[in-house]
Design a protein around this motif. Sequence first.
Motif, PDB file in Angstrom:
ATOM      1  N   VAL A 155       0.848  -1.196   0.000  1.00  0.00           N
ATOM      2  CA  VAL A 155       0.000   0.000   0.000  1.00  0.00           C
ATOM      3  C   VAL A 155       0.883   1.245   0.000  1.00  0.00           C
ATOM      4  O   VAL A 155       0.660   2.186  -0.765  1.00  0.00           O
ATOM      5  CB  VAL A 155      -0.936   0.003   1.219  1.00  0.00           C
ATOM      6  CG1 VAL A 155      -1.766   1.274   1.244  1.00  0.00           C
ATOM      7  CG2 VAL A 155      -1.841  -1.219   1.186  1.00  0.00           C
ATOM      8  N   SER A 156       1.924   1.229   0.852  1.00  0.00           N
ATOM      9  CA  SER A 156       2.736   2.445   0.949  1.00  0.00           C
ATOM     10  C   SER A 156       3.743   2.548  -0.192  1.00  0.00           C
ATOM     11  O   SER A 156       4.213   3.618  -0.504  1.00  0.00           O
ATOM     12  CB  SER A 156       3.447   2.502   2.302  1.00  0.00           C
ATOM     13  OG  SER A 156       4.318   1.411   2.432  1.00  0.00           O
ATOM     14  N   GLN A 157       4.076   1.426  -0.830  1.00  0.00           N
ATOM     15  CA  GLN A 157       5.032   1.489  -1.939  1.00  0.00           C
ATOM     16  C   GLN A 157       4.416   0.833  -3.169  1.00  0.00           C
ATOM     17  O   GLN A 157       4.694  -0.336  -3.473  1.00  0.00           O
ATOM     18  CB  GLN A 157       6.327   0.784  -1.565  1.00  0.00           C
ATOM     19  CG  GLN A 157       7.217   1.631  -0.661  1.00  0.00           C
ATOM     20  CD  GLN A 157       8.399   0.835  -0.169  1.00  0.00           C
ATOM     21  OE1 GLN A 157       8.342   0.259   0.906  1.00  0.00           O
ATOM     22  NE2 GLN A 157       9.455   0.782  -0.954  1.00  0.00           N
ATOM     23  N   SER A 158       3.584   1.598  -3.865  1.00  0.00           N
ATOM     24  CA  SER A 158       2.849   1.006  -4.978  1.00  0.00           C
ATOM     25  C   SER A 158       3.787   0.545  -6.099  1.00  0.00           C
ATOM     26  O   SER A 158       3.410  -0.272  -6.917  1.00  0.00           O
ATOM     27  CB  SER A 158       1.816   1.996  -5.524  1.00  0.00           C
ATOM     28  OG  SER A 158       2.428   3.234  -5.762  1.00  0.00           O
ATOM     29  N   ASP A 159       5.012   1.055  -6.108  1.00  0.00           N
ATOM     30  CA  ASP A 159       5.989   0.618  -7.108  1.00  0.00           C
ATOM     31  C   ASP A 159       6.234  -0.881  -7.073  1.00  0.00           C
ATOM     32  O   ASP A 159       6.621  -1.481  -8.062  1.00  0.00           O
ATOM     33  CB  ASP A 159       7.339   1.292  -6.832  1.00  0.00           C
ATOM     34  CG  ASP A 159       7.454   2.591  -7.573  1.00  0.00           C
ATOM     35  OD1 ASP A 159       6.463   2.980  -8.212  1.00  0.00           O
ATOM     36  OD2 ASP A 159       8.525   3.203  -7.512  1.00  0.00           O
TER      37      ASP A 159
END
Lengths: 321, 523
Positions: free
Chosen positions: B462-466
Amino acid sequence: MHATKAAAATASRSRQRSPGSAGWQYFVRHHPFYVMLVPGIVYFLVMKYMPLLGTVIAFKDYNIFKGILASEWVGLQWFHQLFTYPKFLRLLENTLLISLYQIVFAFPAPIVLALLMNELRMMTVKRIVQTLVYLPHFLSWTIVAGLVYMLLSTQTGLLNGLYVSWTGNAPIELLQSADSIRTIIVSSGIWKEVGWGTIIFLAALTGIDPSLYEAARIDGAGRWRQFLSVTLPGLLPAIMVLLLLKLGNVMDLGFEQIYPFINPLNAEKGDVFDTYTYVAGIKGGQYSFTTAVGLFKSVVGFLVLVLANKASKAATGEGLY
Amino acid sequence: MTQAWKKWAGCALTLGMALVVGACAAENEPAGAAREASGTEAGQSEAGETQFRMFASDFNNSYPATAAKDYPEIQYMAEQTGITVDLVLIPHGQYHDQLRIKFASNDIPDVYQSWSIADSEPVQNGLALELNELLDEYGPNLKARIPQSSWDAVTINGKIMAIPAPPNANAPAERILYVRKDWMEKLGLEAPTTSDELLEVLRAFKNGDPNGNGEADEIAFSGREKISWMDNIFGMWGINPNAYAQHEGQIVPGFIHPNTKQALAFLHTMYDEGLLDSEFMTNTGTIWKQKILSGKVGMFNHNQTLGGSWFRDLRDALPEEEVELMAIPTPQGTGYDGPVGRVEQPLGKVFILFKQSANAAAVIKLYDWLVTDEGNFFAAYGFEGQALTREGDQLFYEIGKEKDYQSAWRKPIFDIIDLEQVDGQITTDEVLQAHSRQGIEVSLQEGIPNPVAAMPVPPTLVSQSDLGWEGSLFQEAAAKIIVGDEPLEHYDEFVATWMRQGGDKVIREATDWYEANVQSDGA
């Protein structure tokens, strides 16, 4: 009505209290104008300044179900995340480079077009050309992206089709190639906005005093000399103001212009802050983080604007403020 | 005096305008409240009825431009159940984005439709209503008729978090390969059973001029942007990039599983030989469909129940060709002998209720009616005289006609199960029916087990969509390998980068969830 009466009563009372204040008397004498100002001020307060308060979520861990106030404070966490983001430099480089190309190629385009149209002597031709070139402004970026696809597609594209039938070579891959993405973005932007951009310059051109041209002609100036000594200096204030405004938006490239063209094969040269904000913010739901990105962009834009304004004032005497 | 009067008139006018502007701005809320209130009143005067507010996708269908409570379908359901649905339809393409914006502006419905509870923010934030007791009280038909595998996929630690709709046709491997059968017959080909045979079929499509126009303009296989709708190509090696997989006792995203490398090598070969649509990275759904319907595409990947409608569309689009379409079982990838196809999805859709809803019982009651024979018949086929017609004692149904009555939105939202005794009453176009059935049969024979269907998105993703499958890391690495800008070895580099940037946390979070919620139940 009640409020107005009450205000009038207060006004007359305070007039008695301080009859000597010239500023107050001025205000009272012209109070209808101030009242007329109120809706505008309210509009700006409600629509432009209140939303600015929402920027605090850049310093909070905003959760849409908790609301702005109840979300936790996290300090500079999101800024830290942005600056340590592995692709931060790539985003910065792409944003600044595309912005630079826009300033070098896209910004002068409407000026040149306006100057060319200004030299046209047949009014009908000028009107028709002007209308035709600013029509694309009313198309959405999605449609422009569709048109670009129809031109450049390797299977069905018009330009690629002509290229293949003339040279017999294989079609050139432009839409899925990192080397061409910036050119596509900047040139499709020119095509769409150049006509619209001329309007302001044409207006500035009509504002140039015709007696200046007469004087120049009497002094023996030809068309080129008139252009250099009258037209261009007359246009300079408008150019400077628009250039400064453009510089203030150096980090804003417009999400809707770029996003339709981006795919994994050209993202390394086309990914910018605006598209990243969309992907992380709207698709990933990271409102706080993307607000921090937005704030960072605004601060950079503001600094660039202030510096450019100073430089411009020193160099040309023109400035925004 | 007149002077003063004029001045005051000016003031009054300005103030008046300001008030009007203010009133307009403020109008939204009271008007909305008034509408709801009047809706309830009207409802009560009819049958002492209740109503609830619902957000759902329009699934790209058109709908009448009136308020939902004036739709004949909504009114009919209200007559039958006493419950009016205040339905808010949201454009399919922007559904999740629009939902987020609505929730963020505190526009919270009683219930909303989604596809899984895994990516539901209300569920993750503890705002979704636990349905166990309500279902016991008001949902006997729901409990009896929806299969257990679907309930399992919406249950977290024994708490049922949503009303599940089973996958279409109860076939959980919801994507299969479709192929132009007439092309295969023309070229004398057999359905491929291995990835090498598949390659041979595609080569024949490319070089054998099956569309007979003398040009090699055939696209042997077409996919869409984001490396999507190529799931069954990856599925030949038992993984899908957009699902999870088990590897060495851990739960890993499909695109991290080592078998992805073989699939990418295969796709690179396809691209290199011109068998893969050269525009696979830019094809939108519309362009992709146009390419298929223009008769240039030999093989594609789509939902298991759409065989009939694809065949109809192709037949209508290419009247001078003798189009024949069929679904083929996913071939077995070279060097792999596990299950193939699509990672199974035990859910078609879900309906998530909010804790704060005052009308939760009404939602359950309505959906309970919708899975009865009577309710499901209406949800599936609508009013007689529209898409449903009667000839003698036979009932005919033509799904394509739904759009003439702007009623196609009804089916995906309210027709949540397939019941034999309901569908058996209908006589449909047998040819189309046969095509749909063939696809479903193929789908039922394959599929990759999915032990983590109910897993929420790991927090790191969620926090790092990459790091997700649509994120830039995988997409860029995979795209470059497929077109040959990078060698296949680049994949290992990508995995290392992915791990370093936080992927190891994703794997740990997913594995922890699996061990806590799935393994413990099974053991």
